[in-house]
Design a protein around this motif. Sequence first.
Motif, mmCIF file in Angstrom:
data_model
loop_
_atom_site.group_PDB
_atom_site.id
_atom_site.type_symbol
_atom_site.label_atom_id
_atom_site.label_comp_id
_atom_site.label_asym_id
_atom_site.label_seq_id
_atom_site.Cartn_x
_atom_site.Cartn_y
_atom_site.Cartn_z
ATOM 1 N N LEU A 92 8.960 -34.721 -50.144
ATOM 2 C CA LEU A 92 9.980 -34.276 -51.096
ATOM 3 C C LEU A 92 9.449 -34.336 -52.527
ATOM 4 O O LEU A 92 9.786 -33.483 -53.355
ATOM 5 N N GLU A 93 8.609 -35.344 -52.817
ATOM 6 C CA GLU A 93 8.020 -35.425 -54.156
ATOM 7 C C GLU A 93 7.172 -34.183 -54.445
ATOM 8 O O GLU A 93 7.138 -33.680 -55.571
ATOM 9 N N ALA A 94 6.495 -33.687 -53.408
ATOM 10 C CA ALA A 94 5.679 -32.476 -53.575
ATOM 11 C C ALA A 94 6.552 -31.262 -53.890
ATOM 12 O O ALA A 94 6.074 -30.279 -54.457
ATOM 13 N N GLU A 95 7.836 -31.340 -53.546
ATOM 14 C CA GLU A 95 8.766 -30.247 -53.822
ATOM 15 C C GLU A 95 9.504 -30.437 -55.140
ATOM 16 O O GLU A 95 10.376 -29.642 -55.485
ATOM 17 N N GLY A 96 9.200 -31.515 -55.872
ATOM 18 C CA GLY A 96 9.826 -31.718 -57.173
ATOM 19 C C GLY A 96 10.797 -32.870 -57.244
ATOM 20 O O GLY A 96 11.256 -33.234 -58.335
ATOM 21 N N TYR A 97 11.159 -33.452 -56.098
ATOM 22 C CA TYR A 97 12.006 -34.647 -56.124
ATOM 23 C C TYR A 97 11.213 -35.778 -56.782
ATOM 24 O O TYR A 97 9.982 -35.761 -56.779
ATOM 25 N N LYS A 98 11.921 -36.763 -57.330
ATOM 26 C CA LYS A 98 11.211 -37.806 -58.054
ATOM 27 C C LYS A 98 11.753 -39.188 -57.711
ATOM 28 O O LYS A 98 12.955 -39.389 -57.573
ATOM 29 N N VAL A 99 10.816 -40.156 -57.561
ATOM 30 C CA VAL A 99 11.191 -41.546 -57.318
ATOM 31 C C VAL A 99 11.284 -42.261 -58.661
ATOM 32 O O VAL A 99 10.361 -42.201 -59.479
ATOM 33 N N HIS A 100 12.415 -42.928 -58.905
ATOM 34 C CA HIS A 100 12.612 -43.696 -60.132
ATOM 35 C C HIS A 100 12.751 -45.174 -59.783
ATOM 36 O O HIS A 100 13.352 -45.535 -58.769
#
Length: 689
Positions: free
Chosen positions: A135-143
Amino acid sequence: PIKAKRSNEVFGTANALADAIKEQGPVDIGVGVEHYMGVSRTKLKTAIAMLEAEGYKVHYMDTIQLGTGKKMGINESSVRSLLDPIKAKRSNEVFGTANALADAIKEQGPVDIGVGVEHYMGVSRTKLKTAIAMLEAEGYKVHYMDTVQLGTGKKTTIFALAPPGMEWAEVNDIKNQGKLGVVTKYSKDRGATYEELKPPRNVDSDRIHIRYSDQGGSDKDGVIEVRRGVEDISLGNSQYAQVRVGVDGTHYLKGMVMYSDDIPDGVDIVYNVNKDSTHGKLDVMKKQTDNPDNPFGATYKQRHYVNKKGEEELSSLNIIYEEGDWNKWSKALSSQMMSKQRPAVAEKQLELAYDIKKEEYETIKSLTNPVIRKKLLQTFSDGADSDASHLKAAAMPRQSTAVILPINSLKDNEVYAPNYRDGENLVLIRYPHGGIFEIPELVVNNKNREASKVMGQAPDAIGINSKVAGRLSGADFDGDHVVVIPNNQGAIRTSSPLKGLENFDPQEQYKGVGNYKKMTKHATQQQMGNISNLITDMTIQGATNSELARAVRHSMVVIDAEKHGLDYKASEIDNGIKQLKVKYQGGPRGGASTIISRSRSQARVPHREEGEYRTDPKTGKTRKHYIDPDTGEKLYTPTGESYINEQGKEVKRTTRSYKMLETDDAYKLSSGQKIENVYAEHANKLKAL
């Protein structure tokens, strides 16, 4: 060495694959290859994942082994139908998990992905992390957001997965409002498919007996005792679990469930509480939330059982943690605890933690594949920075984590602990950890009949009486847990309880909020962080027992201020908290003053982006560097961004960081105490790595 051994085996396997590809081109990694390589399938998969991160790619191609179809007595298409699901299974599990996360974010906004979420989703932590990476590769971000756990006062980090474009500040605001989403789907097939949680099965309040404080309920506060042999509240093969139990569709029970042979006729459940019998039955329970998908306001998993008719039914027990889960928790010792021990003890455990990290470094440096080595060193560097901020020490020998259960037939100096030997000494540590006066030292008694009957050979629970629990920062039995450390040689220091805490009841003394607004949940987290830092700084700088008692009393008021509407302002005045801050933190509004409290204190730095453009003097070419080739430090470029605030003034935008990450020498964060020097030296050694 044990930790490094597994890493060496994975790195070695990755190198073997890379070497084979370099010599031959694409290689077979199908089922059975691990057998010939002499490693486990799991280890081979991990090595493959490492190579995929470097750009290697796994390709799936249909093939039929010669003779196979004939020997199996089926045709080629049938063989293919058998092979296809096997090849796709692992991919399906990761994709299914990623879809479940994306669906939850679409419905609720950013969701919690912290440790334990995989437990409720029904997948491994590795599979969850892989899905998150997709999902991070699709633009989602871990905060990442720091918070103080209500009920413990311990600082912890929340991990949230946010949709593309949502920045940290917005996610943090959502977290502070208590609106961070949770994944409500779970998988029965390791991630391939997901099901929605069903509406919880509620029990009728007529099945519940309340044991109030004036009837002995305080001695087992938070325990839900259930009758044996009742299907919908059965624990199966377990002896205990932390649960939520819906009641009448409006309320719920929260606590540890255990079997009991002392259940009154006509009911199946006894709920133990610390409130007196003037309260109504439902008044001692929690109210269900308005969210039908999460009526308990917590992440949980549902149990199912097969009834006497052979039909599957939903259990009334909604599991938070069950027998065996506490065993899996981290055993690293926090600086909050070890900084209050003798410097020599802290130094020894920190040295062990450093040795493990150093061996990991040496292992990575020995790799021959430069691409893999570079990637792993970057990850290692981030980990070393994090370790320098958290300042955790290695576990003591035979240390464990255990949930506490009430065995009131035990003496005040006894503990039932089936994983330890009869007669040996154990110390118990619970957070928040005010000082060594909150560490009971107990003798193991595994011959106690009551404990043996209700707990058996509990793998990760211990039995103590309610008086001992009260000494553990006011613990109760609704799921509170402790660190258990053998102390036969007296390595861990303890002391008698503080006189200033005897018979202190914050709810009795500070009921009502005076002329102030009731404390909010977010303010409670902030205030608990402040008072926890003050107690740590006072202890390190040699505060007297009477001074420590003042600070601890105030912390007890603060931690319950929002929940019970307590006058925390009056407590602050009565206990002279501002005077203590002047003496130990430099002023009435002073903050963290020792390396232990400062290391994770927030630092605001000018807004920046990762990397810095540099020109090669030899070639004249300019490119972006993320790591300084001479020092190994991360490089940043200030953006100079600003914004207009509510007063119409231009304000330079800043970025949130930690003081330890922003200093080049940990000694700069120290007030000069001996124990601080031990931690400063450790932090600098990690930074040097």
